[in-house]
Design an enzyme around this catalytic site. Structure first.
Site, PDB file in Angstrom:
ATOM      1  CG  ASP A  49     -45.118 -59.287 -42.930  1.00  0.00           C
ATOM      2  OD1 ASP A  49     -45.381 -59.750 -44.046  1.00  0.00           O
ATOM      3  OD2 ASP A  49     -44.511 -59.937 -42.054  1.00  0.00           O
ATOM      4  CD  GLU A  80     -44.752 -65.865 -34.794  1.00  0.00           C
ATOM      5  OE1 GLU A  80     -43.676 -65.488 -34.297  1.00  0.00           O
ATOM      6  OE2 GLU A  80     -44.955 -65.846 -36.021  1.00  0.00           O
ATOM      7  CD  GLU A 122     -39.813 -59.677 -37.914  1.00  0.00           C
ATOM      8  OE1 GLU A 122     -39.444 -60.275 -36.888  1.00  0.00           O
ATOM      9  OE2 GLU A 122     -39.856 -60.235 -39.025  1.00  0.00           O
ATOM     10  CD  GLU A 145     -39.820 -67.549 -46.257  1.00  0.00           C
ATOM     11  OE1 GLU A 145     -38.714 -67.024 -46.076  1.00  0.00           O
ATOM     12  OE2 GLU A 145     -40.811 -67.290 -45.555  1.00  0.00           O
TER      13      GLU A 145
HETATM   14  C1  DMJ Z   1     -37.955 -62.689 -42.324  1.00  0.00           C
HETATM   15  O1  DMJ Z   1     -37.755 -63.783 -43.134  1.00  0.00           O
HETATM   16  C2  DMJ Z   1     -38.419 -61.515 -43.127  1.00  0.00           C
HETATM   17  O2  DMJ Z   1     -38.234 -60.378 -42.369  1.00  0.00           O
HETATM   18  C3  DMJ Z   1     -39.840 -61.643 -43.574  1.00  0.00           C
HETATM   19  O3  DMJ Z   1     -40.326 -60.495 -44.224  1.00  0.00           O
HETATM   20  C4  DMJ Z   1     -40.767 -61.973 -42.444  1.00  0.00           C
HETATM   21  N1  DMJ Z   1     -40.090 -62.227 -41.243  1.00  0.00           N
HETATM   22  C5  DMJ Z   1     -38.941 -63.064 -41.241  1.00  0.00           C
HETATM   23  C6  DMJ Z   1     -38.271 -63.016 -39.906  1.00  0.00           C
HETATM   24  O4  DMJ Z   1     -39.130 -62.897 -38.851  1.00  0.00           O
END
Ligand code: DMJ
Length: 574
Positions: free
Chosen positions: A274, A367, A388, A134
């Site tokens: 992801d 979600e 997204e 993060e």
């Molecule tokens: C964001 O912090 C980034 O896109 C991360 O890769 C995963 N998704 C969150 C938002 O949904």
């Protein structure tokens, strides 16, 4: 005498007649809509930003219902206000995350004010335990992107003097990440204390995305500072992770950084994995190393083979390839955007439609939706203002210029204002079935959700420039000087595919490696697009002796096989 037309002439006739069908007023309608929507999105951003600055800054994130704050980037986010240490004021992460959006909106004054405040006040020498991933995508990515935007003379964002303050902050932060990589595998711990390094008895569990999506920010930091340690550490971890893949080219979702063993074997394209896929592809674009492309290509093909079911993606066991969970998740909605970068526009389009369908059905996207039970996951009914779907909509509009995507963006803007706007900002949805709200405005709402919606309606910032966006939506300029060697397929187009009107052939740089497929297009005519997964059959007439003579289907990305009578096709059931 009637003479049949040469196919070329038919094509020209088609283009001419098509030109007659284009109503010039529809272009005007789209332009007017874009302008109105752009202003609506700008208002949304400032409603979120101003409230954050008033009620939460310099803490991490805004609580828009109670007009207070949370230091959610650190584990302190879980503490009650009265238990917070009095000497810690957060990391101003929402401000850091807002800088690149402010630059895109052209707000030089606020950008400069933010840079000055951060250079004088942001300190990382604090005793807090933070999540490495993060911090990397939000803080490090936010600082590096803003630094690059600040030094780009075409932006003229800083009127006073700028002495690389943001880069120095980024370097300080990057150095604090390094102890996390001191593990037997080279794969970093998921958590680190800014001041003390890795804590005693720290958890050794991390996720694939957590340790496999650091290369863009840390690579950029090395290129900018000349200190190779950041890029080397991230690359070593990535390579080790890739070595741990199964023989099917699949990875699990969680692993142990000390033993290098997989903990969760089921994986897909959503949570926990992801951005691993995203960063392989984007690292190839940013740094031009063929190695990233090779890893991405294998991983992408495996994802299409084992996770994809028509427009949906389920999870599968990394060792057997057998389906595990049949779920549509909000995080998966970034995938069509990635597919656009790859050039697989047809597949992107069909999945995007499913995600938008879910959005329309519930008003926002839940979600987790259980595809096999046709119901929302009982404990994951929330929508935390995620970006997204907006992100993918932006990419698909860039690639196709199909005005249908503008309608999608408009619908999203309407829902966000209707269900999530409160006097103190934008609140997350706790339960999409009741639209009950939760007191949290995540920083990615400013870094990504608003940014992608704005860029959908006004792409002038990215037009004619080569940017790639980090997983947190921070733009990094693609510079040839960062390419060890330009990939064979590089062409000096825009990686965000900003186009000013007419279609261009070759949807992405990847397209030079692959063969055409058809992308269905709702409002426009069908167009030939390129598909990354397509491996042509050995013979042009698709005749074969064995499966080995058959390639991979362009539209479904499935391996073709040889039929009893000797023709390649999709003969194997899904
Ligand atoms: C964001 O912090 C980034 O896109 C991360 O890769 C995963 N998704 C969150 C938002 O949904």
């Amino acid at each position: 005498m009637f003479r049949p037309l040469h196919p070329k002439h038919v094509y020209i006739c088609f283009l001419i007649s098509f030109a007659f069908f284009i109503d010039p007023s529809s272009q005007h309608v789209d332009d007017v809509k874009k302008q109105q929507m752009r202003e609506k999105v700008r208002e949304m951003f400032y409603h979120a930003y101003d409230n954050y600055m008033t009620y939460a800054f310099p803490h991490d994130e805004l609580k828009p219902i109670t007009k207070s704050f949370t230091d959610s980037l650190s584990e302190l986010g879980n503490l009650k206000l009265e238990h917070l240490p009095t000497d810690y004021n957060g990391s101003a992460v929402t401000l850091v995350e807002s800088l690149s959006s402010l630059a895109i909106f052209g707000n030089k004054t606020e950008f400069e004010k933010g840079v000055l405040w951060l250079s004088e006040n942001l300190k990382f020498d604090v005793d807090v335990r933070v999540n490495l991933f993060e911090c990397n995508i939000r803080l490090l990515g936010g600082l590096i992107s803003a630094h690059l935007l600040a030094i780009d003379p075409t932006n003229r964002l800083i009127q006073g003097s700028y002495d690389n303050q943001l880069l120095r902050l980024a370097e300080d932060l990057g150095k604090r990440f390094l102890p996390a990589f001191e593990t037997p595998t080279g794969i970093p711990y998921a958590w680190i204390n800014f001041k003390k390094g890795v804590m005693e008895n720290e958890t050794t569990e991390t996720s694939t995305s957590g340790c496999g999506s650091l290369i863009l920010e840390m690579g950029a930091l090395s290129r900018l500072t000349g200190d190779p340690r950041f890029e080397s550490a991230a690359l070593r971890a990535l390579r080790q992770l890739w070595r741990m893949r199964s023989s099917l080219d699949l990875l699990g979702t969680t692993l142990d950084v000390v033993t290098g063993e997989w903990l969760e074997y089921s994986s897909g394209i959503g949570a926990g994995v992801d951005s691993f896929y995203e960063y392989l592809m984007k690292a190839y674009i940013l740094f031009g190393k063929e190695d990233y492309w090779r890893m991405f290509r294998s991983a992408y093909l495996a994802s299409q083979k084992y996770f994809r079911y028509g427009p949906w993606y389920h999870e599968a066991n990394m060792w057997s390839g057998k389906p595990t969970y049949w779920q549509l998740t909000s995080l998966q909605a970034f995938w069509p955007g990635l597919q656009v970068l790859v050039g697989d526009v047809a597949a992107a389009n069909s999945s995007h439609r499913e995600f938008f369908h879910a959005w329309e059905k519930f008003g926002v996207i839940p979600e987790r939706y259980l595809l096999d039970h046709q119901m929302i996951h009982p404990t994951e009914r929330y929508y935390p203002l995620r970006p997204e779907l907006a992100e993918s909509t932006f990419y698909l509009y860039q690639a196709t210029k199909d005005p249908w995507y503008l309608d999608v963006g408009e619908a999203m803007v309407k829902s966000l204002n209707r269900y999530t706007k409160v006097a103190g900002g934008f609140a997350s949805v706790r339960d999409v079935t009741t639209m009950q709200l939760e007191d949290h405005q995540h920083s990615f709402f400013l870094a990504e959700t608003c940014k992608y919606l704005y860029l959908l309606f006004d792409d002038s910032f990215v037009a004619k420039r080569n940017y790639i966006f980090t997983t947190e939506g921070h733009p990094l300029q693609v510079m040839s000087s960062w390419h060890d060697k330009l990939p064979e397929s590089y062409f000096s187009g825009n990686w965000t595919f900003s186009k000013s009107g007419a279609w261009e052939s070759g949807a992405s740089a990847m397209s030079m490696k692959v063969c055409p497929s058809i992308a269905p297009n709702s409002r426009l005519h069908e167009q030939h697009r390129e598909s990354v997964c397509h491996v042509p059959d050995q013979k042009i007439d698709h005749k074969c002796w064995s499966n080995r003579d058959c390639g991979v289907d362009a539209t479904t990305c499935r391996q073709r096989s040889c039929s009893e009578v000797g023709f390649c096709g999709l003969w194997n059931p899904l």
